[in-house]
Design an enzyme around this catalytic site. Structure first.
Site, PDB file in Angstrom:
ATOM      1  N   ARG A  26      13.377   2.455   5.237  1.00 48.82           N
ATOM      2  CA  ARG A  26      14.823   2.645   5.172  1.00 48.82           C
ATOM      3  C   ARG A  26      15.298   3.763   6.097  1.00 48.82           C
ATOM      4  O   ARG A  26      16.411   3.714   6.614  1.00 48.82           O
ATOM      5  CB  ARG A  26      15.247   2.971   3.734  1.00 48.82           C
ATOM      6  CG  ARG A  26      15.027   1.826   2.755  1.00 48.82           C
ATOM      7  CD  ARG A  26      15.469   2.224   1.351  1.00 48.82           C
ATOM      8  NE  ARG A  26      16.891   2.545   1.320  1.00 48.82           N
ATOM      9  CZ  ARG A  26      17.858   1.652   1.103  1.00 48.82           C
ATOM     10  NH1 ARG A  26      17.539   0.381   0.923  1.00 48.82           N
ATOM     11  NH2 ARG A  26      19.118   2.019   1.065  1.00 48.82           N
ATOM     12  N   GLU A  40     -11.638  12.015 -11.257  1.00 52.47           N
ATOM     13  CA  GLU A  40     -11.067  12.623 -10.058  1.00 52.47           C
ATOM     14  C   GLU A  40     -10.823  14.105 -10.306  1.00 52.47           C
ATOM     15  O   GLU A  40     -10.309  14.487 -11.368  1.00 52.47           O
ATOM     16  CB  GLU A  40      -9.750  11.941  -9.690  1.00 52.47           C
ATOM     17  CG  GLU A  40      -9.885  10.477  -9.326  1.00 52.47           C
ATOM     18  CD  GLU A  40      -8.545   9.879  -8.937  1.00 52.47           C
ATOM     19  OE1 GLU A  40      -8.239   9.851  -7.737  1.00 52.47           O
ATOM     20  OE2 GLU A  40      -7.798   9.460  -9.844  1.00 52.47           O
ATOM     21  N   HIS A  66      -8.278  -1.010 -10.409  1.00 57.32           N
ATOM     22  CA  HIS A  66      -9.597  -0.703  -9.849  1.00 57.32           C
ATOM     23  C   HIS A  66     -10.739  -0.902 -10.845  1.00 57.32           C
ATOM     24  O   HIS A  66     -11.714  -1.597 -10.565  1.00 57.32           O
ATOM     25  CB  HIS A  66      -9.636   0.749  -9.358  1.00 57.32           C
ATOM     26  CG  HIS A  66      -8.658   1.075  -8.284  1.00 57.32           C
ATOM     27  ND1 HIS A  66      -8.364   0.210  -7.250  1.00 57.32           N
ATOM     28  CD2 HIS A  66      -7.907   2.180  -8.062  1.00 57.32           C
ATOM     29  CE1 HIS A  66      -7.476   0.774  -6.454  1.00 57.32           C
ATOM     30  NE2 HIS A  66      -7.186   1.970  -6.923  1.00 57.32           N
TER      31      HIS A  66
END
Length: 487
Positions: free
Chosen positions: A61, A236, A260
């Protein structure tokens, strides 16, 4: 398309065998494009795996400035990402083929004109007809924006000769996923839609198939009679810093588990597909996902790390989960009764991608010594994949005393001349080839949303956990014998 006769080939197709392409990247100024897409296209170009003629058009955009300014921005990012490995001549060529054109869901006329211009240039340079130039449309945008973008592509005729790549999550729940699929099907046929889950492009993930089906040591024991449990563990260390707005609207279940981790489960659990092609592989995965039992909510743990609510763009009273651990069962002959444990979260003790198959302990007293350790087959799904097999062997000495030992398969050391592809490199190349083998089909998506919708409707309470820990204690206690990565 790959077939079973190609399965032992070490060659990677690409280069001038591919049709000329215009690659349109929606979200070209975003994080994914900077970290993965542009570096991936650079590496494909450096390895001469791209078509003989191609162009990249970034779109969004808001304009990043002139084409020269956009190229400078992309070039700076790639030099930072690739470091000393940059071949300046290749980078200059990639940037010279790259432009930017603003577009929106309401107005794509100028983008359509830019694509047509690029196709005419390619056709002239390659001495082919314009209709021989294919389009790769990569949507690196929020799921809520995809429907309107797809409608614009149809209005402007950009769906012609095109393949559409859609990033996960595919919708935000069962209803929105089905609405998204219906909107896409208004414009694109299913064989032109590539729902990308980059975990499926990892060498280490695909090597699960090779290790299992190509070796008599493993395939006969890949079932409930030999395997006690399976852990799919993707902790993580990173927090949500810089992604607070996305994460507070999405949460860990949508971001990681229903995409995942569930796809990894399907890879581990599928039956022999009989053929290494897109239809057979995706049929086998879909069969596993349809066989998943409803989730027992008492076997689900949600967590939120301390300090999450202080992150930018996160609500002060947010109850969004940054951690999920849960137990699943596959109700089929191969896996009935075997628990699959899935765990992932932010701000945890390590950043790993590990699949652990824990085997039953042999029921013999011949070498009984009171040891409680068990055999495990461990896949490390890193960029340098490694497979470890934990065993028990005799401790050197006069007595029959058992001691833990390990077999290691280091694919980097054992195949030093190999030329692996990073996940996005492989998957973008496979889109250009039209190979959907490692992309998610709509029935897989639907089965997973059906599975997790009860958790979306009635989520478990969120438990707090300290950053740098392994999550709430209730999650640590979930698997019998504990998590391999938390022991």
């Amino acid at each position: 398309m790959r077939t079973s006769s190609d399965a032992t080939s070490t060659a990677v197709s690409g280069g001038t065998d591919l049709a000329p392409h215009v690659i349109v990247l929606f979200g070209a100024t975003g994080d994914l494009a900077a970290r993965k897409l542009f570096p991936g296209l650079y590496r494909l170009a450096a390895a001469e795996r791209l078509p003989g003629e191609w162009r990249i058009i970034g779109s969004g955009r808001h304009s990043p400035g002139t084409d020269a300014e956009f190229r400078e921005r992309i070039g700076t990012g790639m030099r930072e990402s690739l470091g000393d490995d940059v071949d300046q001549a290749v980078l200059d060529d990639v940037l010279a083929r790259t432009t930017f054109q603003t577009s929106s869901a309401d107005d794509g006329a100028e983008l359509a004109a830019a694509v047509a211009k690029a196709e005419q240039e390619i056709a002239a340079d390659a001495d082919v007809a314009v209709d021989d130039v294919r389009r790769l449309l990569f949507c690196s945008i929020p799921p809520g924006a995809v429907e309107k973008l797809v409608a614009m592509l149809g209005r402007e005729g950009l769906d012609d000769r095109a393949r559409l790549v859609v990033e996960k999550p595919f919708g935000t729940d069962l209803a929105s996923s089905r609405a998204l699929d219906a909107a896409i099907k208004e414009v694109f046929d299913e064989d032109a839609v590539f729902r990308i889950d980059h975990f499926l492009g990892k060498e280490a993930v695909q090597n699960i198939l090779a290790l299992r089906f190509a070796n008599g040591l493993f395939e006969p024991s890949w079932n409930r009679r030999h395997i006690r449990s399976v852990q799919i563990d993707v902790p993580e260390k990173l927090t949500v810093t810089g992604r607070g707005s996305f994460y507070d609207a999405t949460g860990c279940l949508r971001d990681m588990v229903s995409t995942h981790l569930a796809q990894l489960l399907a890879f581990v659990a599928l039956d022999d597909p009989g053929s290494f092609d897109a239809t057979a592989m995706r049929d086998a995965k879909a069969e596993v996902l349809r066989a998943l039992c409803p989730i027992d909510p008492t076997r689900v743990v949600y967590g939120q790390y301390e300090g999450y609510r202080d992150e930018d763009d996160v609500a002060d009273d947010s109850t969004v989960e940054t951690f999920v651990a849960l137990e699943l069962f596959v109700d089929d002959e191969r896996w009935r009764g075997v628990p699959f444990y899935l765990r992932t979260g932010k701000a945890l003790a390590e950043g790993r991608r590990t699949i652990t198959l824990r085997l039953h302990t042999p029921s013999t007293a011949l070498l009984e010594d009171g040891a409680t350790s068990c055999n495990e087959i461990v896949f490390e799904l890193s960029d340098e994949p490694r497979i470890t097999i934990d065993v028990r062997t005799k401790l050197p000495g006069p007595d029959m005393v058992l001691t833990p030992a390990k077999f290691h398969l280091d694919l980097g050391d054992d195949a030093p001349d190999a030329d692996p592809l990073e996940a996005y490199e492989r998957l973008m190349l496979e889109v250009m080839e039209g190979d959907q083998t490692f992309f998610t089909r709509v029935d897989e998506v639907d089965a997973l949303w059906q599975l997790v919708q009860p958790l979306l409707d009635d989520p478990p309470p969120v438990q707090s956990y300290a950053p740098g820990s392994w999550g709430p204690q209730a999650a640590l206690d979930l698997p019998d014998g504990g998590w391999r990565l938390s022991r």
